[in-house]
Design an enzyme around this catalytic site. Structure first.
Site, PDB file in Angstrom:
ATOM      1  N   ARG A 127       3.636   6.166   2.031  1.00 29.40           N
ATOM      2  CA  ARG A 127       3.975   7.592   2.191  1.00 29.40           C
ATOM      3  C   ARG A 127       3.512   8.416   1.011  1.00 29.40           C
ATOM      4  NH1 ARG A 127      10.327   8.174   1.131  1.00 29.40           N
ATOM      5  NH2 ARG A 127      10.605   6.485  -0.329  1.00 29.40           N
ATOM      6  N   ARG A 145       3.294  14.577  -7.252  1.00 31.39           N
ATOM      7  CA  ARG A 145       3.422  13.946  -8.551  1.00 31.39           C
ATOM      8  C   ARG A 145       2.060  13.732  -9.177  1.00 31.39           C
ATOM      9  NH1 ARG A 145       5.825   7.902  -7.070  1.00 31.39           N
ATOM     10  NH2 ARG A 145       4.084   7.246  -5.772  1.00 31.39           N
ATOM     11  N   LYS A 153       4.017  12.817  -2.116  1.00 28.98           N
ATOM     12  CA  LYS A 153       4.875  11.724  -1.654  1.00 28.98           C
ATOM     13  C   LYS A 153       5.750  12.247  -0.521  1.00 28.98           C
ATOM     14  CE  LYS A 153       8.002   8.105  -3.297  1.00 28.98           C
ATOM     15  NZ  LYS A 153       8.574   7.454  -4.495  1.00 28.98           N
ATOM     16  N   ASP A 196       4.784  -4.050  -7.211  1.00 25.39           N
ATOM     17  CA  ASP A 196       4.110  -2.857  -6.678  1.00 25.39           C
ATOM     18  C   ASP A 196       4.696  -1.587  -7.288  1.00 25.39           C
ATOM     19  OD1 ASP A 196       6.277  -3.941  -4.947  1.00 25.39           O
ATOM     20  OD2 ASP A 196       6.099  -1.998  -3.973  1.00 25.39           O
ATOM     21  N   ASN A 197       5.755  -1.723  -8.061  1.00 26.60           N
ATOM     22  CA  ASN A 197       6.338  -0.560  -8.744  1.00 26.60           C
ATOM     23  C   ASN A 197       6.144  -0.646 -10.254  1.00 26.60           C
ATOM     24  OD1 ASN A 197       7.199   0.523  -6.319  1.00 26.60           O
ATOM     25  ND2 ASN A 197       9.243  -0.377  -6.443  1.00 26.60           N
ATOM     26  N   GLY A 255       0.804  -1.221   0.000  1.00 30.30           N
ATOM     27  CA  GLY A 255       0.000   0.000   0.000  1.00 30.30           C
ATOM     28  C   GLY A 255       0.833   1.265   0.000  1.00 30.30           C
ATOM     29  N   ASP A 288       7.942   5.918   8.583  1.00 32.42           N
ATOM     30  CA  ASP A 288       7.406   7.200   9.056  1.00 32.42           C
ATOM     31  C   ASP A 288       6.538   7.956   8.053  1.00 32.42           C
ATOM     32  OD1 ASP A 288       9.317   7.926   7.258  1.00 32.42           O
ATOM     33  OD2 ASP A 288      10.623   8.959   8.690  1.00 32.42           O
ATOM     34  N   GLY A 289       6.431   7.443   6.831  1.00 36.97           N
ATOM     35  CA  GLY A 289       5.601   8.138   5.843  1.00 36.97           C
ATOM     36  C   GLY A 289       6.246   9.380   5.258  1.00 36.97           C
TER      37      GLY A 289
HETATM   38  P1  AMP Z   1       9.315   1.120  -2.715  1.00 27.99           P
HETATM   39  O1  AMP Z   1       9.923  -0.204  -3.082  1.00 27.99           O
HETATM   40  O2  AMP Z   1      10.298   2.169  -2.328  1.00 27.99           O
HETATM   41  O3  AMP Z   1       8.391   1.605  -3.784  1.00 27.99           O
HETATM   42  O4  AMP Z   1       8.446   0.903  -1.376  1.00 27.99           O
HETATM   43  C1  AMP Z   1       7.857  -0.304  -0.991  1.00 27.99           C
HETATM   44  C2  AMP Z   1       6.802  -0.063   0.057  1.00 27.99           C
HETATM   45  O5  AMP Z   1       7.350   0.560   1.217  1.00 27.99           O
HETATM   46  C3  AMP Z   1       5.627   0.802  -0.380  1.00 27.99           C
HETATM   47  O6  AMP Z   1       4.477   0.268   0.187  1.00 27.99           O
HETATM   48  C4  AMP Z   1       5.968   2.144   0.218  1.00 27.99           C
HETATM   49  O7  AMP Z   1       4.833   2.937   0.431  1.00 27.99           O
HETATM   50  C5  AMP Z   1       6.619   1.743   1.527  1.00 27.99           C
HETATM   51  N1  AMP Z   1       7.537   2.789   2.038  1.00 27.99           N
HETATM   52  C6  AMP Z   1       8.746   3.133   1.562  1.00 27.99           C
HETATM   53  N2  AMP Z   1       9.287   4.127   2.295  1.00 27.99           N
HETATM   54  C7  AMP Z   1       8.395   4.434   3.269  1.00 27.99           C
HETATM   55  C8  AMP Z   1       8.355   5.386   4.341  1.00 27.99           C
HETATM   56  N3  AMP Z   1       9.362   6.229   4.576  1.00 27.99           N
HETATM   57  N4  AMP Z   1       7.249   5.407   5.117  1.00 27.99           N
HETATM   58  C9  AMP Z   1       6.229   4.568   4.897  1.00 27.99           C
HETATM   59  N5  AMP Z   1       6.204   3.657   3.929  1.00 27.99           N
HETATM   60  C10 AMP Z   1       7.269   3.580   3.105  1.00 27.99           C
HETATM   61 MG    MG Z   2       6.855   1.745  -4.545  1.00 30.51          MG
END
Ligand code: AMP
Ligand code: MG
Length: 519
Positions: free
Chosen positions: A104, A194, A124, A269-270, A101, A136-137
């Site tokens: 952030r 974005r 973001k 998820d990306n 999900g 921490d979001g």
């Molecule tokens: P990513 O591979 O960077 O796209 O992130 C994978 C997952 O980790 C996604 O669900 C992001 O929303 C979550 N995520 C990454 N960094 C943070 C953050 N600083 N705070 C909360 N969720 C994060």
């Molecule tokens: Mg991602």
């Protein structure tokens, strides 16, 4: 032109699908819903660092006033906005990760432009959501600058991508263990706004299939087709839609290969279901041509997401999406054959792209295919700077009498002295290539035009980003502004101060070639 703060936002997604309306920001599983309401958490002092004026113009968004800047910082949510985080799942590094999900990212609403098309506006780094898990979001300036500049750079390279409208610093500090070595440090916080027609990922569909929420899945697929693939109709529309996602994904990958882009975290998820480049993390352009290069330190053990593996990984990711659609399609054989179309489609796109890069009228026969293979092999062996090599190729003289002449011609693209046998190989390629160019059915001008359109001259190298970020952290924006300007015409010779190979100091420096996911 309308201001962010005075616009009436649309909210078709939240009005269509079940969501968790509680506004609860505690991390949790959210079965049965496609999103959870998440108000951005206010920050101390939002300050505008960058604004994409051309993007704003094309969407009909007016220059930000003080209220708009509060929106960009997450401090103001207007009455027609409905801030939410989307619920999705995904396969990370090949393993099922379950619910992930938007941890952030918070969508504020759908902006309808004067042309009638809608874009999601998303912050973001605007604070925790139900999907933040243990994080921490937030986002730091470093990673926000990287997302902001690179998504815009990709757009101007003519590569399908999400866009970045604005970058603000928050006035708050964010703690990150950048090197994952137990030495966390404070960094300035930032937020990117974005935009995309939709940020839906393969993982949104995987989530619903995994939870066996077939009504939600069916509704999401139909909604996606209706809104983003309106030309697809009829009984077999889900199948055709999947086929088109296959094509768009293959097209995107070929475009990455054209410019030497490595995404670095191709988890499902990306992966955008619109075929857009999405979620800019530890990405990189290739400097030296190394198909085995991954910029992501987390990816080092298996190099799953290395430059040269991206086409295969995209196929694997598509197979995960296909799997999620099985509950909607009784004849899985047909789904499989749509998936298998990937290969032929990919190769035809790939060779068309390579023909353009080489200024050829096409890859027309076995000999042409062999020629491309020869080049790839010798590039992998010598590892010149990819961007500079292809620029030099545009100006390749016809009278390179000896191997040494040729080597001198390519000298400015080299990171070291090549092996003599590799030089001989390159010379053989150049000879065959020039003979092939003479047989082109198109004019020399046409051939050059193709090459100039297919080969960028300015790319946003990691060491440039790294230097610009360090400057910004010191309060200087000189290089940042220069890069922001240069990325808008990457095929011109107007920014040749950046036309040189990566400097020696950047080779080992963290953040200049390898990056962690810490952002
Ligand atoms: P990513 O591979 O960077 O796209 O992130 C994978 C997952 O980790 C996604 O669900 C992001 O929303 C979550 N995520 C990454 N960094 C943070 C953050 N600083 N705070 C909360 N969720 C994060
Ligand atoms: Mg991602």
């Amino acid at each position: 032109m309308e201001n962010l703060s005075s616009k009436r936002f649309k909210r078709d997604f939240v009005d269509t699908f079940p969501g968790d309306d509680s506004g609860d920001l505690h991390p949790r599983q959210t079965p049965g819903v496609l999103y959870s309401k998440a108000r951005p958490t206010p920050v101390r002092k939002p300050e505008l660092v960058a604004w994409s004026a051309e993007l704003a113009d094309s969407l009909g968004i007016a220059k930000p006033n003080p209220d708009d800047i509060q929106i960009l910082g997450g401090n103001l949510v207007t009455p027609t906005m409905y801030p939410y985080a989307a619920c999705y799942a995904g396969h990370q590094f090949g393993n099922w990760a379950g619910q992930l999900g938007d941890g952030r990212a918070i969508t504020l609403g759908e902006w309808e432009s004067h042309h009638g098309n809608t874009s999601e506006l998303q912050l973001k780094g605007a604070g925790p959501t139900a999907y933040s898990r243990r994080a921490d979001g937030r986002a730091v300036l470093r990673s926000s600058v990287r997302e902001y500049l690179m998504s815009e750079a990709m757009h101007y390279l003519n590569i399908p991508t999400t866009r970045a409208l604005a970058l603000v610093t928050t006035g708050d500090m964010v703690t990150r263990d950048m090197f994952y070595d137990g030495r966390p440090a404070d960094e300035p916080g930032a937020i990117v706004m974005r935009t995309a027609p939709s940020f839906l990922r393969f993982g949104n569909f995987e989530m619903l299939a995994a939870r066996n929420e077939i009504d939600n899945l069916t509704q999401l697929v139909n909604w996606t087709i209706e809104r983003f693939y309106p030309h697809i109709e009829g009984d077999e529309k889900v199948l055709h839609w999947f086929g088109e996602v296959v094509e768009r994904t293959a097209t995107m990958i070929v475009e990455w290969l054209r410019v030497g882009f490595v995404h670095g975290v191709m988890n499902t998820d990306n992966m955008s279901v619109l075929g857009l480049t999405i979620d800019y993390g530890p990405y990189s352009f290739l400097d030296n041509y190394d198909p085995d290069f991954t910029p992501n330190t987390t990816d080092l053990p298996g190099k799953r997401y290395a430059f040269g593996k991206q086409a295969n990984i995209a196929y694997w990711n598509l197979s995960r999406l296909a799997n999620a659609l099985v509950p909607m399609i009784s004849d899985t054989g047909q789904l499989e054959s749509q998936l298998r179309r990937y290969e032929d489609f990919y190769w035809s796109k790939y060779y068309a792209m390579m023909a353009n890069k080489l200024g050829m009228d096409g890859i027309n026969n076995e000999d042409d295919v062999k020629l491309v293979g020869e080049l790839t092999k010798v590039l992998t062996a010598i590892q010149p700077d990819m961007t500079i090599f292809y620029q030099l190729l545009i100006d390749l003289p016809t009278d390179l009498a000896t191997e040494e002449d040729m080597l001198n011609f390519f000298r400015s693209s080299l990171y070291g002295d090549p092996e003599p046998t590799d030089v001989t190989q390159l010379y053989a390629f150049v000879t065959n290539y020039q003979a092939r160019l003479r047989a082109n059915s198109c004019t020399r001008e046409d051939s050059l035009l193709r090459m100039r359109k297919a080969n960028p001259r300015f790319i946003l190298r990691n060491y440039l980003l790294h230097t610009a970020i360090e400057e910004l952290q010191r309060g200087e924006n000189n290089l940042f502004l220069k890069l922001q300007h240069a990325l808008k015409d990457p095929y011109s010779k107007n920014h040749d101060e950046f036309f040189k190979i990566r400097p020696g100091w950047a080779t080992q420096q963290a953040g200049c070639s390898m990056l962690s996911c810490s952002s």
